[in-house]
Design a protein around this motif. Structure first.
Motif, PDB file in Angstrom:
ATOM      1  N   ASN A 345       0.813  -1.221   0.000  1.00 50.34           N
ATOM      2  CA  ASN A 345       0.000   0.000   0.000  1.00 50.34           C
ATOM      3  C   ASN A 345       0.845   1.270   0.000  1.00 50.34           C
ATOM      4  OD1 ASN A 345      -3.056  -0.729   0.387  1.00 50.34           O
ATOM      5  ND2 ASN A 345      -1.916  -2.177   1.656  1.00 50.34           N
ATOM      6  N   GLN A 346       2.181   1.095   0.023  1.00 56.62           N
ATOM      7  CA  GLN A 346       3.084   2.258   0.106  1.00 56.62           C
ATOM      8  C   GLN A 346       2.639   3.195   1.223  1.00 56.62           C
ATOM      9  OE1 GLN A 346       5.730   3.217  -2.750  1.00 56.62           O
ATOM     10  NE2 GLN A 346       5.769   1.072  -2.180  1.00 56.62           N
ATOM     11  N   ASP A 347       2.343   2.591   2.373  1.00 55.60           N
ATOM     12  CA  ASP A 347       1.773   3.378   3.473  1.00 55.60           C
ATOM     13  C   ASP A 347       2.198   2.740   4.797  1.00 55.60           C
ATOM     14  OD1 ASP A 347       0.235   4.671   5.358  1.00 55.60           O
ATOM     15  OD2 ASP A 347      -1.704   4.065   4.508  1.00 55.60           O
ATOM     16  N   ARG A 348       3.039   3.463   5.529  1.00 59.81           N
ATOM     17  CA  ARG A 348       3.546   2.962   6.808  1.00 59.81           C
ATOM     18  C   ARG A 348       2.426   2.676   7.813  1.00 59.81           C
ATOM     19  NH1 ARG A 348       8.409   4.153  10.236  1.00 59.81           N
ATOM     20  NH2 ARG A 348       9.383   5.099   8.461  1.00 59.81           N
ATOM     21  N   SER A 349       1.326   3.412   7.691  1.00 56.48           N
ATOM     22  CA  SER A 349       0.259   3.238   8.684  1.00 56.48           C
ATOM     23  C   SER A 349      -0.716   2.121   8.309  1.00 56.48           C
ATOM     24  CB  SER A 349      -0.506   4.552   8.867  1.00 56.48           C
ATOM     25  OG  SER A 349      -1.218   4.847   7.684  1.00 56.48           O
ATOM     26  N   ALA A 350      -0.542   1.536   7.110  1.00 59.39           N
ATOM     27  CA  ALA A 350      -1.451   0.454   6.711  1.00 59.39           C
ATOM     28  C   ALA A 350      -1.205  -0.780   7.583  1.00 59.39           C
ATOM     29  CB  ALA A 350      -1.242   0.110   5.245  1.00 59.39           C
ATOM     30  N   MET A 351      -2.211  -1.581   7.800  1.00 58.33           N
ATOM     31  CA  MET A 351      -2.172  -2.802   8.603  1.00 58.33           C
ATOM     32  C   MET A 351      -1.455  -2.598   9.945  1.00 58.33           C
ATOM     33  SD  MET A 351      -3.470  -5.817   8.485  1.00 58.33           S
ATOM     34  CE  MET A 351      -3.639  -6.887   7.056  1.00 58.33           C
ATOM     35  N   PRO A 352      -2.038  -1.769  10.822  1.00 56.82           N
ATOM     36  CA  PRO A 352      -1.440  -1.583  12.153  1.00 56.82           C
ATOM     37  C   PRO A 352      -1.551  -2.863  12.984  1.00 56.82           C
ATOM     38  CG  PRO A 352      -3.599  -0.542  12.035  1.00 56.82           C
ATOM     39  CD  PRO A 352      -3.290  -1.051  10.645  1.00 56.82           C
ATOM     40  N   PRO A 353      -0.699  -2.993  14.015  1.00 52.85           N
ATOM     41  CA  PRO A 353      -0.679  -4.235  14.804  1.00 52.85           C
ATOM     42  C   PRO A 353      -2.044  -4.683  15.330  1.00 52.85           C
ATOM     43  CG  PRO A 353       1.204  -2.910  15.351  1.00 52.85           C
ATOM     44  CD  PRO A 353       0.387  -2.086  14.407  1.00 52.85           C
ATOM     45  N   ILE A 354      -2.894  -3.759  15.730  1.00 54.49           N
ATOM     46  CA  ILE A 354      -4.171  -4.195  16.318  1.00 54.49           C
ATOM     47  C   ILE A 354      -5.023  -4.940  15.282  1.00 54.49           C
ATOM     48  CG2 ILE A 354      -5.488  -2.044  15.939  1.00 54.49           C
ATOM     49  CD1 ILE A 354      -6.515  -2.576  18.933  1.00 54.49           C
ATOM     50  N   LYS A 355      -4.910  -4.555  14.006  1.00 55.13           N
ATOM     51  CA  LYS A 355      -5.656  -5.279  12.961  1.00 55.13           C
ATOM     52  C   LYS A 355      -5.085  -6.687  12.766  1.00 55.13           C
ATOM     53  CE  LYS A 355      -7.380  -1.392  10.231  1.00 55.13           C
ATOM     54  NZ  LYS A 355      -7.507  -0.779   8.901  1.00 55.13           N
ATOM     55  N   VAL A 356      -3.753  -6.779  12.849  1.00 59.79           N
ATOM     56  CA  VAL A 356      -3.114  -8.091  12.678  1.00 59.79           C
ATOM     57  C   VAL A 356      -3.578  -9.040  13.795  1.00 59.79           C
ATOM     58  CG1 VAL A 356      -0.918  -9.332  12.559  1.00 59.79           C
ATOM     59  CG2 VAL A 356      -1.088  -7.021  11.602  1.00 59.79           C
ATOM     60  N   ILE A 357      -3.560  -8.540  15.025  1.00 61.46           N
ATOM     61  CA  ILE A 357      -3.979  -9.382  16.158  1.00 61.46           C
ATOM     62  C   ILE A 357      -5.466  -9.718  16.045  1.00 61.46           C
ATOM     63  CG2 ILE A 357      -4.155  -9.528  18.692  1.00 61.46           C
ATOM     64  CD1 ILE A 357      -1.267  -9.592  17.598  1.00 61.46           C
ATOM     65  N   ASP A 358      -6.258  -8.774  15.568  1.00 59.13           N
ATOM     66  CA  ASP A 358      -7.684  -9.053  15.375  1.00 59.13           C
ATOM     67  C   ASP A 358      -7.874 -10.156  14.330  1.00 59.13           C
ATOM     68  OD1 ASP A 358     -10.379  -8.490  16.095  1.00 59.13           O
ATOM     69  OD2 ASP A 358     -10.657  -7.456  14.188  1.00 59.13           O
ATOM     70  N   MET A 359      -7.080 -10.106  13.250  1.00 57.01           N
ATOM     71  CA  MET A 359      -7.200 -11.137  12.207  1.00 57.01           C
ATOM     72  C   MET A 359      -6.759 -12.516  12.704  1.00 57.01           C
ATOM     73  SD  MET A 359      -6.006  -9.123   8.767  1.00 57.01           S
ATOM     74  CE  MET A 359      -6.280 -10.399   7.585  1.00 57.01           C
ATOM     75  N   ALA A 360      -5.899 -12.538  13.703  1.00 61.47           N
ATOM     76  CA  ALA A 360      -5.414 -13.828  14.230  1.00 61.47           C
ATOM     77  C   ALA A 360      -6.345 -14.403  15.301  1.00 61.47           C
ATOM     78  CB  ALA A 360      -4.019 -13.656  14.823  1.00 61.47           C
ATOM     79  N   THR A 361      -7.288 -13.581  15.762  1.00 64.55           N
ATOM     80  CA  THR A 361      -8.186 -14.026  16.855  1.00 64.55           C
ATOM     81  C   THR A 361      -9.653 -13.945  16.407  1.00 64.55           C
ATOM     82  OG1 THR A 361      -8.018 -11.785  17.811  1.00 64.55           O
ATOM     83  CG2 THR A 361      -6.535 -13.466  18.684  1.00 64.55           C
ATOM     84  N   MET A 362     -10.285 -12.762  16.575  1.00 65.13           N
ATOM     85  CA  MET A 362     -11.700 -12.656  16.213  1.00 65.13           C
ATOM     86  C   MET A 362     -11.931 -12.812  14.714  1.00 65.13           C
ATOM     87  SD  MET A 362     -14.098 -12.700  18.282  1.00 65.13           S
ATOM     88  CE  MET A 362     -15.555 -11.996  17.563  1.00 65.13           C
TER      89      MET A 362
END
Ligand SMILES: [Zn+2]
Length: 461
Positions: A345-362
């Motif tokens: 996405n050429q964007d440092r703020s894309a896919m922040p950690p909280i989204k990653v953890i959400d994708m691994a759980t809920m």
């Protein structure tokens, strides 16, 4: 019973407390609930296989636990969910990495020679061990002899969605797709009511099955109310074969047009999809397994997983099989998922950690349609919980627990793993299976693999 009775007699305040099985105290609790509630000095209370209470330190005085885990500030979070793997393939790990057209030239011929009930059991035992030690409490599997995988899951105490493969050519447990469907039906009937195992169909992919087979499975899955797992929109080879079969349609359009894209489906990879396909995915309410490390290792591409997540698609993380992604560690996926989506996405703020953890759980729980029972630490949900060490050198200091998990943690940082209210690993020691025996049996099996692959020279090219 006796000490508790004495305590009850001697101390009035104790009689006001409720007896529970397990209490986790002094925890940094990441609930992953709707509001992403975090408790510093938090407490999680478990009775039988469920979460009875979750909150701050004040909860402690209301309960008398048979076992208390004082975790000294460690991270306590929902167990991780691996939405796509082939667990038994651990015994083939590191064979012929980086061979072009690997699936057809290498993996299928290798499997034709070596897949057996023993291989499936030995590989699954090893993979289960790796996952429990890496904080995975539930996984979704596609392979052969899934009844053997089920026995290993039952023994170790994990939770799993197990899909029996259906494919159009002869394989170890079926001569053709119809036999595969029958094998799956027998497995489904045997495990339909198991408390921790969800049996499923697993047609390998659209191009390795006929339209008739895919439609038959879709119909049966709705009748039996069981999931269907499939590799979907994964490769150009698949895309070309389906376009030829279905008048230029994409794999997702094709599955939709034949009536096989529905709420029971879980599509793995979903790399080659456009906005039209994503719309169909949303309408169908199907789940998606995003396997970043396997997809970038095979250079197949990067799924628009962030776009799907942001649009509310049911999407979770997966490792793919250990012959593709090489590990079954969801924690090791975190880093790659966050960083590759930033780059794409050429964007440092894309896919922040909280989204990653959400994708691994809920997110993963939603992908498997299990969000009512797992994926977050909430009252009434099943007690699938992990404890992550915050004192390991690579985890100090922790200003933001989500960042620490995504950018700093590794699977060796998981201290305790609890599934269904039962501690499966405590201080990295397995309590339900013999780790050394499992490893030794897997090492023993490598002699058979070496003899077949290397000495005969038959499979390598
Ligand atoms: Zn796969």
């Amino acid at each position: 019973m006796f000490p508790a009775a004495i305590a009850g007699l001697c101390c009035l305040s104790v009689s006001a407390t409720e007896k529970v099985d397990l209490m986790i105290t002094d925890a940094l609790v990441l609930t992953m609930d709707q509001d992403k509630t975090v408790y510093q000095n938090g407490t999680v209370v478990i009775r039988d296989n469920k979460i009875l209470a979750v909150g701050d330190q004040s909860l402690e005085k209301h309960y008398q636990a048979q076992t208390t885990l004082d975790v000294d500030g460690d991270i306590v979070m929902p167990g991780l969910i691996n939405t796509h793997t082939h667990v038994s393939m651990t015994v083939f790990r590191s064979l012929a990495d980086d061979v072009p057209d690997r699936l057809h030239r290498y993996i299928f011929p290798l499997e034709a020679k070596l897949v057996s009930r023993d291989m499936v059991r030995i590989g699954a035992n090893l993979g289960n061990l790796e996952m429990v030690k890496g904080g995975v409490t539930t996984y979704a599997d596609m392979y052969y002899f899934e009844d053997e995988v089920a026995k290993t899951v039952d023994k170790i105490g994990m939770r799993a969605v197990l899909g029996e493969s259906v494919i159009k050519f002869p394989v170890a447990d079926a001569a053709n797709a119809d036999e595969g469907i029958q094998y799956a039906l027998n497995f489904i009937n045997a495990y339909k009511d198991h408390p921790r195992i969800t049996p499923a169909f697993a047609p390998h992919a659209p191009y390795t099955n006929t339209t008739e087979t895919l439609q038959k499975i879709a119909k049966l899955s709705l009748e039996k109310e069981v999931p269907v797992m499939i590799h979907l929109a994964e490769s150009h080879r698949e895309e070309e074969a389906i376009a030829e079969r279905a008048d230029g349609q994409s794999p997702v359009e094709y599955m939709h047009s034949i009536g096989a894209l529905n709420k029971n489906l879980i599509g793995a990879h979903m790399i080659l999809i456009d906005d039209k396909d994503i719309e169909l995915v949303k309408q169908s309410d199907m789940g998606v397994a995003h396997n970043m490390s396997a997809n970038i290792k095979s250079a197949k591409g990067v799924s628009p997983a962030l776009k799907m997540y942001d649009q509310g698609v049911r999407i979770g993380l997966g490792t793919d099989g250990p012959m593709s992604g090489n590990t079954l560690s969801i924690i090791d996926e975190f880093n790659q998922v966050a960083k590759v989506h930033k780059l794409m996405n050429q964007d440092r703020s894309a896919m922040p950690p909280i989204k990653v953890i959400d994708m691994a759980t809920m997110g993963a729980a939603k992908a498997l349609h299990m969000e009512d029972s797992i994926g977050s630490l909430e009252v009434g949900k099943l007690a699938d919980i992990i404890v992550v060490d915050t004192k390991a050198p690579n985890m100090v200091p922790i200003y933001n627990p989500y960042s620490a998990l995504v950018y700093s943690a590794n699977s060796g940082n998981v201290r305790h793993t609890i599934v269904d209210g039962k501690i499966l690993m405590k201080d990295r020691k397995m309590l339900t299976v013999d780790e050394d025996a499992i490893r030794n049996e897997a090492i023993e099996f490598t002699h058979i693999v070496r003899d077949t692959v290397i000495k005969s020279g038959e499979i390598i090219q």
